[in-house]
Design a protein around this motif. Structure first.
Motif, PDB file in Angstrom:
ATOM      1  N   GLY A   1       0.688  -0.894   0.163  1.00  4.17           N
ATOM      2  CA  GLY A   1       0.196  -0.207  -0.262  1.00  4.17           C
ATOM      3  C   GLY A   1       0.883   1.324   0.001  1.00  4.17           C
ATOM      4  N   GLY A   2       0.473   2.432  -0.121  1.00  3.62           N
ATOM      5  CA  GLY A   2       0.692   3.873  -0.356  1.00  3.62           C
ATOM      6  C   GLY A   2       0.703   4.654  -0.902  1.00  3.62           C
TER       7      GLY A   2
ATOM      8  N   MET B   1      -6.561  -6.749   9.558  1.00  3.96           N
ATOM      9  CA  MET B   1      -5.329  -5.715   9.338  1.00  3.96           C
ATOM     10  C   MET B   1      -6.226  -4.286   9.668  1.00  3.96           C
ATOM     11  N   GLY B   2      -6.780  -4.544  10.948  1.00  2.00           N
ATOM     12  CA  GLY B   2      -7.240  -2.951  11.892  1.00  2.00           C
ATOM     13  C   GLY B   2      -8.163  -3.024  12.166  1.00  2.00           C
ATOM     14  N   ALA B   3      -9.393  -2.717  11.383  1.00  2.00           N
ATOM     15  CA  ALA B   3     -10.117  -2.572  11.226  1.00  2.00           C
ATOM     16  C   ALA B   3     -11.158  -2.406  12.187  1.00  2.00           C
TER      17      ALA B   3
ATOM     18  N   ARG C   1      -9.638   4.464  10.611  1.00  2.00           N
ATOM     19  CA  ARG C   1      -8.209   3.590  11.410  1.00  2.00           C
ATOM     20  C   ARG C   1      -7.249   3.814  10.173  1.00  2.00           C
ATOM     21  N   GLY C   2      -6.035   3.728  10.287  1.00  2.00           N
ATOM     22  CA  GLY C   2      -4.831   3.402   9.698  1.00  2.00           C
ATOM     23  C   GLY C   2      -5.223   1.656   9.262  1.00  2.00           C
ATOM     24  N   LEU C   3      -5.145   1.412   8.132  1.00  2.00           N
ATOM     25  CA  LEU C   3      -4.846  -0.381   7.896  1.00  2.00           C
ATOM     26  C   LEU C   3      -3.248  -0.591   8.180  1.00  2.00           C
TER      27      LEU C   3
ATOM     28  N   ALA D   1      -4.727   0.787   0.484  1.00  2.00           N
ATOM     29  CA  ALA D   1      -4.210   1.779   1.226  1.00  2.00           C
ATOM     30  C   ALA D   1      -3.833   1.265   2.924  1.00  2.00           C
ATOM     31  N   ALA D   2      -3.264   0.262   3.389  1.00  2.00           N
ATOM     32  CA  ALA D   2      -2.925   0.284   4.001  1.00  2.00           C
ATOM     33  C   ALA D   2      -0.853  -0.160   3.739  1.00  2.00           C
TER      34      ALA D   2
END
Ligand SMILES: CC(=O)N[C@H]1[C@@H](OP(=O)(O)OP(=O)(O)OC[C@H]2O[C@@H](n3ccc(=O)[nH]c3=O)[C@H](O)[C@@H]2O)O[C@H](CO)[C@@H](O)[C@@H]1O
Ligand SMILES: C=C(OP(=O)(O)O)C(=O)O
Length: 428
Positions: free
Chosen positions: A11-12, A351-353, A368-370, A392-393
């Motif tokens: 991501g990114g 993924m942190g959601a 939330r930043g995944l 986007a993670a």
């Protein structure tokens, strides 16, 4: 099932550039079914998406005796159904995709019966076929179920002499409407279908049937009238663009804060989804057949209720859940079409959601930043949502069971890579 397919996404990267929207999966599948109704000549379908469901449909067309050639580079499918010979939709092919059931009207008209050893499609909870069966029965068919030695159900439909009548869908079923229209097209007399689906793909299927000689009116009104004709002829037709594929690329721009030109996408086809994405902060600019999309402001949370067209498409609900993880506040999703479409929430949680699921309702607590993780595509749209989340993670996301994604999206890694994404597809 063959080899395991995985996608790896780092991501990114913001996405920029131009992407071609593929032909619509949910339009081409009924068209392949329709092409089998022509007893002579060759049907030519253009803008065919090179997806696994189309490959399975080609295998199934051959299994029932048609000649089918898929020219992948030209995205063109040529079908000669003059030699149709077997009424059996074998389980090993038919149970791998939902569209297999769209072959039934052709088998009934051409061979007098259909033997359905399996029907596939994404596992989204209950996916009933009673509107189809009841409609066929009202036209004079008999439907019986037999249990095979291995315990699987085999459905036998015998057509006799199909005649028109008054049919209905309890809710406007997409493939139900298509199957009843196709069954009515060659039936004796006139058929009225009440509460018919309004999806653009249903209208595209009506368009090819009309070109083949079918007499159909009322498409897009909820009441479709079909006057049966004696035969249908093979034609050439260009499949409409895939509004779900377009919607996923809109959300790819939105989730990465990028800007894209989507060739073939239409705001009208996106229905309410376009309005909801606009409320979230996505900007649209339709320039003829090209839809410009960008998102450079904060993502706002959203409240979504899925519905039949022109409502918010259930097939875009999963991608929207991934996008909502990045919105500044809680988003609310109410899934009204399918009762088992939230397995994605557990994968996004890896993924942190932060997503609370209560039956068919979900609350997505953003932002939330995944972070990258190994996640599983439980169905097609779960797969496309996980690709978006991965874009986007932070770090690398591996999406397993990704055959599902390949069922409905063509050249995913290639198209996203051209826009600047770091994504690879692996097999084995
Ligand atoms: C190949 C294809 O076109 N697939 C699409 C089609 O699936 P499909 O045509 O299977 O979806 P339907 O519109 O038929 O189903 C919608 C709902 O109606 C119920 N139902 C349907 C038929 C029936 O006889 N009885 C019944 O109860 C189903 O269980 C489901 O809850 O429309 C769905 C809803 O837009 C999309 O997600 C799928 O991508
Ligand atoms: C549910 C879907 O497809 P199918 O009906 O082909 O399983 C989908 O496209 O998300």
């Amino acid at each position: 099932m063959g080899h395991e397919v995985r996608y790896r996404v780092r991501g990114g990267s913001q996405l920029h550039g131009t992407v071609f929207v593929q032909g619509a999966k949910n339009a081409v599948l009924p068209m392949i079914g329709a092409s089998l109704m022509a007893s002579k000549g060759r049907t030519v379908l253009r803008n065919v998406p090179i997806i696994e469901d189309v490959r399975r449909a080609v295998e199934l067309a051959r299994a029932v005796g048609a000649k089918a050639e898929l020219h992948e580079t030209e995205r063109t499918l040529v079908i000669d159904a003059s030699s149709l010979s077997s009424p059996v939709l074998p389980a090993d092919i038919a149970s791998r995709f939902r569209g297999s059931f769209l072959f039934v009207p052709a088998l009934l008209h051409r061979l007098g019966e259909a033997v359905i050893e399996g029907v596939g499609g994404c596992n989204l909870g209950s996916r009933n076929l009673d509107f189809h069966y009841n409609g066929f029965k009202r036209m004079g068919a008999t439907v019986t179920e037999q249990v095979a030695d291995n315990g699987d159900g085999i459905i036998h439909i015998k057509a006799g002499d199909l005649r028109g009548g008054t049919l209905y869908c309890d809710t406007p079923s997409h493939t139900g409407t298509e199957n009843l229209i196709m069954a009515a097209a060659l039936a004796r007399g006139t058929t009225l279908i009440k509460n018919a689906a309004l999806e653009p793909e249903v209208l595209d299927n009506i368009a090819i049937l009309q070109a083949m000689g079918a007499k159909i009116s009322g498409g897009g009104t909820g009441f479709v009238t079909v006057e049966g004709v004696g035969e249908l002829t093979a034609v050439e037709h260009t499949v409409m663009p895939d509004r779900i594929d377009a919607g996923v690329f809109v959300m790819a721009a939105a989730i990465t804060g990028g800007d894209l030109n989507l060739v073939g996408a239409s705001l009208e086809h996106l229905g309410v989804a376009a309005d909801k994405l606009e409320q979230m902060g996505v900007e649209f600019h339709q320039q003829g057949a090209v839809l410009q999309v960008r998102r450079d402001r904060t993502l706002r949370p959203i409240n979504v209720i899925t519905d039949e067209y022109p409502g918010f498409a259930t097939d875009l609900q999963s991608p929207l859940m991934a996008l909502s993880c990045f919105a500044e506040g809680p988003s609310y999703i109410y899934e009204r079409i399918f009762d088992g479409r939230f397995k994605l929430a557990d994968e996004l949680a890896k993924m942190g959601a932060d997503i609370e699921v209560d039956g068919n309702r979900a609350k997505v607590n953003g932002p939330r930043g995944l972070r990258g993780a190994e996640v599983e595509a439980h169905d097609l749209r779960c797969g496309s949502a996980l690709v978006l989340a991965g874009l986007a993670a932070e770090g690398e996301t591996t999406i397993t069971s990704a055959y599902y994604l390949d069922r409905g999206h063509a050249h995913t890694a290639e198209r996203l890579s051209q826009l600047g994404a770091d994504i690879v597809r692996e097999v084995g």
